[in-house]
Design a protein around this motif. Structure first.
Motif, PDB file in Angstrom:
ATOM      1  N   ASP A   7     -12.849 -17.426 -24.714  1.00 33.10           N
ATOM      2  CA  ASP A   7     -13.415 -16.146 -25.150  1.00 33.10           C
ATOM      3  C   ASP A   7     -14.622 -16.299 -26.064  1.00 33.10           C
ATOM      4  OD1 ASP A   7     -11.703 -14.394 -23.755  1.00 33.10           O
ATOM      5  OD2 ASP A   7     -10.099 -14.816 -25.176  1.00 33.10           O
ATOM      6  N   GLU A   8     -15.050 -17.539 -26.282  1.00 30.29           N
ATOM      7  CA  GLU A   8     -16.279 -17.784 -27.028  1.00 30.29           C
ATOM      8  C   GLU A   8     -16.869 -19.101 -26.571  1.00 30.29           C
ATOM      9  OE1 GLU A   8     -14.813 -20.128 -31.044  1.00 30.29           O
ATOM     10  OE2 GLU A   8     -14.992 -17.940 -31.120  1.00 30.29           O
ATOM     11  N   CYS A   9     -18.092 -19.340 -26.927  1.00 28.20           N
ATOM     12  CA  CYS A   9     -18.739 -20.603 -26.575  1.00 28.20           C
ATOM     13  C   CYS A   9     -18.172 -21.711 -27.454  1.00 28.20           C
ATOM     14  CB  CYS A   9     -20.249 -20.490 -26.782  1.00 28.20           C
ATOM     15  SG  CYS A   9     -21.128 -22.044 -26.471  1.00 28.20           S
ATOM     16  N   ILE A  10     -17.733 -22.768 -26.841  1.00 28.46           N
ATOM     17  CA  ILE A  10     -17.118 -23.844 -27.610  1.00 28.46           C
ATOM     18  C   ILE A  10     -18.146 -24.635 -28.417  1.00 28.46           C
ATOM     19  CG2 ILE A  10     -17.241 -25.667 -25.847  1.00 28.46           C
ATOM     20  CD1 ILE A  10     -14.261 -26.292 -26.673  1.00 28.46           C
ATOM     21  N   GLU A  24     -18.379 -11.885 -23.515  1.00 26.92           N
ATOM     22  CA  GLU A  24     -17.851 -10.597 -23.082  1.00 26.92           C
ATOM     23  C   GLU A  24     -16.754 -10.806 -22.038  1.00 26.92           C
ATOM     24  OE1 GLU A  24     -18.567  -7.774 -24.402  1.00 26.92           O
ATOM     25  OE2 GLU A  24     -20.128  -8.595 -25.729  1.00 26.92           O
ATOM     26  N   ALA A  25     -15.686 -10.005 -22.138  1.00 25.31           N
ATOM     27  CA  ALA A  25     -14.542 -10.170 -21.245  1.00 25.31           C
ATOM     28  C   ALA A  25     -14.917  -9.990 -19.781  1.00 25.31           C
ATOM     29  CB  ALA A  25     -13.442  -9.184 -21.630  1.00 25.31           C
ATOM     30  N   GLU A  26     -15.917  -9.158 -19.500  1.00 22.71           N
ATOM     31  CA  GLU A  26     -16.288  -8.869 -18.109  1.00 22.71           C
ATOM     32  C   GLU A  26     -17.297  -9.867 -17.543  1.00 22.71           C
ATOM     33  OE1 GLU A  26     -18.895  -6.270 -20.789  1.00 22.71           O
ATOM     34  OE2 GLU A  26     -16.797  -6.942 -20.684  1.00 22.71           O
ATOM     35  N   ASP A  27     -17.696 -10.868 -18.313  1.00 24.24           N
ATOM     36  CA  ASP A  27     -18.701 -11.824 -17.852  1.00 24.24           C
ATOM     37  C   ASP A  27     -18.060 -13.094 -17.288  1.00 24.24           C
ATOM     38  OD1 ASP A  27     -20.701 -10.126 -18.649  1.00 24.24           O
ATOM     39  OD2 ASP A  27     -21.107 -11.175 -20.545  1.00 24.24           O
ATOM     40  N   ASP A  28     -18.703 -13.661 -16.275  1.00 24.01           N
ATOM     41  CA  ASP A  28     -18.348 -15.004 -15.834  1.00 24.01           C
ATOM     42  C   ASP A  28     -18.855 -15.999 -16.881  1.00 24.01           C
ATOM     43  OD1 ASP A  28     -17.538 -13.671 -13.589  1.00 24.01           O
ATOM     44  OD2 ASP A  28     -19.256 -14.277 -12.362  1.00 24.01           O
ATOM     45  N   SER A  40     -12.410 -12.628 -13.860  1.00 23.32           N
ATOM     46  CA  SER A  40     -11.024 -12.404 -13.435  1.00 23.32           C
ATOM     47  C   SER A  40     -10.149 -13.631 -13.708  1.00 23.32           C
ATOM     48  CB  SER A  40     -10.982 -12.053 -11.950  1.00 23.32           C
ATOM     49  OG  SER A  40     -11.550 -13.097 -11.171  1.00 23.32           O
ATOM     50  N   ALA A  41     -10.724 -14.834 -13.521  1.00 21.03           N
ATOM     51  CA  ALA A  41      -9.967 -16.065 -13.798  1.00 21.03           C
ATOM     52  C   ALA A  41      -9.723 -16.227 -15.296  1.00 21.03           C
ATOM     53  CB  ALA A  41     -10.712 -17.277 -13.250  1.00 21.03           C
ATOM     54  N   ARG A  42     -10.708 -15.860 -16.113  1.00 21.85           N
ATOM     55  CA  ARG A  42     -10.509 -15.902 -17.565  1.00 21.85           C
ATOM     56  C   ARG A  42      -9.413 -14.931 -17.973  1.00 21.85           C
ATOM     57  NH1 ARG A  42     -15.611 -14.072 -19.976  1.00 21.85           N
ATOM     58  NH2 ARG A  42     -14.599 -14.506 -21.960  1.00 21.85           N
ATOM     59  N   ALA A  43      -9.379 -13.762 -17.358  1.00 23.79           N
ATOM     60  CA  ALA A  43      -8.330 -12.779 -17.665  1.00 23.79           C
ATOM     61  C   ALA A  43      -6.955 -13.320 -17.278  1.00 23.79           C
ATOM     62  CB  ALA A  43      -8.613 -11.468 -16.940  1.00 23.79           C
ATOM     63  N   THR A  44      -6.887 -14.014 -16.145  1.00 24.17           N
ATOM     64  CA  THR A  44      -5.621 -14.614 -15.711  1.00 24.17           C
ATOM     65  C   THR A  44      -5.156 -15.667 -16.717  1.00 24.17           C
ATOM     66  OG1 THR A  44      -6.079 -14.211 -13.371  1.00 24.17           O
ATOM     67  CG2 THR A  44      -4.525 -15.968 -13.891  1.00 24.17           C
TER      68      THR A  44
END
Length: 249
Positions: free
Chosen positions: A154-157, A164-168, A196-200
């Protein structure tokens, strides 16, 4: 020598000499331990179903200082989980979980990992055949997180700017997570992780289980395999994981 009594789960079984077996146990109080169950092959009176894969109970282990193999004095089974052996998809998923715990956990107390393992095996034992892969992926990511390797999504490491949640986002297993577009341009490679994969992943980190189509399952298995390869301490292949991932049983 000292006697350790602890909750334990059987993760690996191998025959030893003519009448005994060597077990590798995940324990609540001492991490992963290798023990010999003497006479386990010649008589079931002492250990019974304790030498079955994925059995859970109270283990009595005689620890020998300076030794890698200890003596199993007894094992009182509380949960046997025979349903993990009746369907190959479920069995190979459980085997992949066991293999990862054996590779990630050492001989130190890891109660959070133990709890995630036990909860995960229970969920897998109760899962419908079509849901076993999703359940196993959830369990494996929880184990990875409890060991201390949970990836950042959810952030740049690198620069820690929020994503943003909706971004690849570009995911780099070697650095342990996602990169923002600016940092990703300075680090070629990696894998594009759709929103979608991040949300999963986010839901799996919380222990949720939900249906996934086969294509999504394969993509997530590949992502996890690549991540594990970067964070294991040696280059030995994950054989059980490979069988589970490819379905070659």
């Amino acid at each position: 020598m000292s006697l350790l009594q602890t909750d334990a789960v059987v993760l690996h079984v191998a025959d030893y000499l003519e009448s005994s077996r060597i077990l590798r146990l995940a324990t609540r109080d001492a991490g992963v331990q290798s023990v010999v169950a003497r006479g386990a092959r010649s008589s079931k009176k002492r250990f019974g179903s304790a030498v079955d894969l994925f059995a859970e109970g109270q283990a009595q282990i005689q620890l020998k200082q300076g030794r890698d193999l200890h003596a199993l004095n007894g094992f009182d089974v509380t949960v046997a989980r025979p349903s993990l052996a009746v369907e190959m998809g479920r069995f190979t998923a459980a085997s992949a979980i066991a293999e990862c715990v054996l590779r990630l956990v050492h001989e130190e107390a890891a109660p959070a990992v133990y709890d995630a393992l036990v909860d995960g095996l229970n969920r897998l034992a109760a899962a419908a055949p079509g849901d076993t892969a999703s359940v196993a992926l959830s369990v494996l990511w929880q184990v990875v997180g409890e060991v201390g390797y949970r990836p950042t999504i959810d952030e740049c490491i690198e620069c820690h700017s929020p994503l943003e949640a909706e971004d690849d986002a570009r995911f780099h297993a070697a650095v342990g997570g996602t990169l923002c577009p600016v940092c990703a341009r300075r680090a070629p490679g990696g894998r594009l992780l759709p929103a979608s994969a991040r949300a999963t992943l986010r839901r799996w980190f919380l222990g949720e289980t939900f249906p996934l189509d086969e294509l999504a399952v394969r993509a997530h298995q590949r992502l996890l395999r690549e991540f594990l390869a970067q964070h294991l301490s040696d280059n030995r292949p994950l054989k059980a994981f490979q069988i589970w991932e490819t379905g070659q049983w």
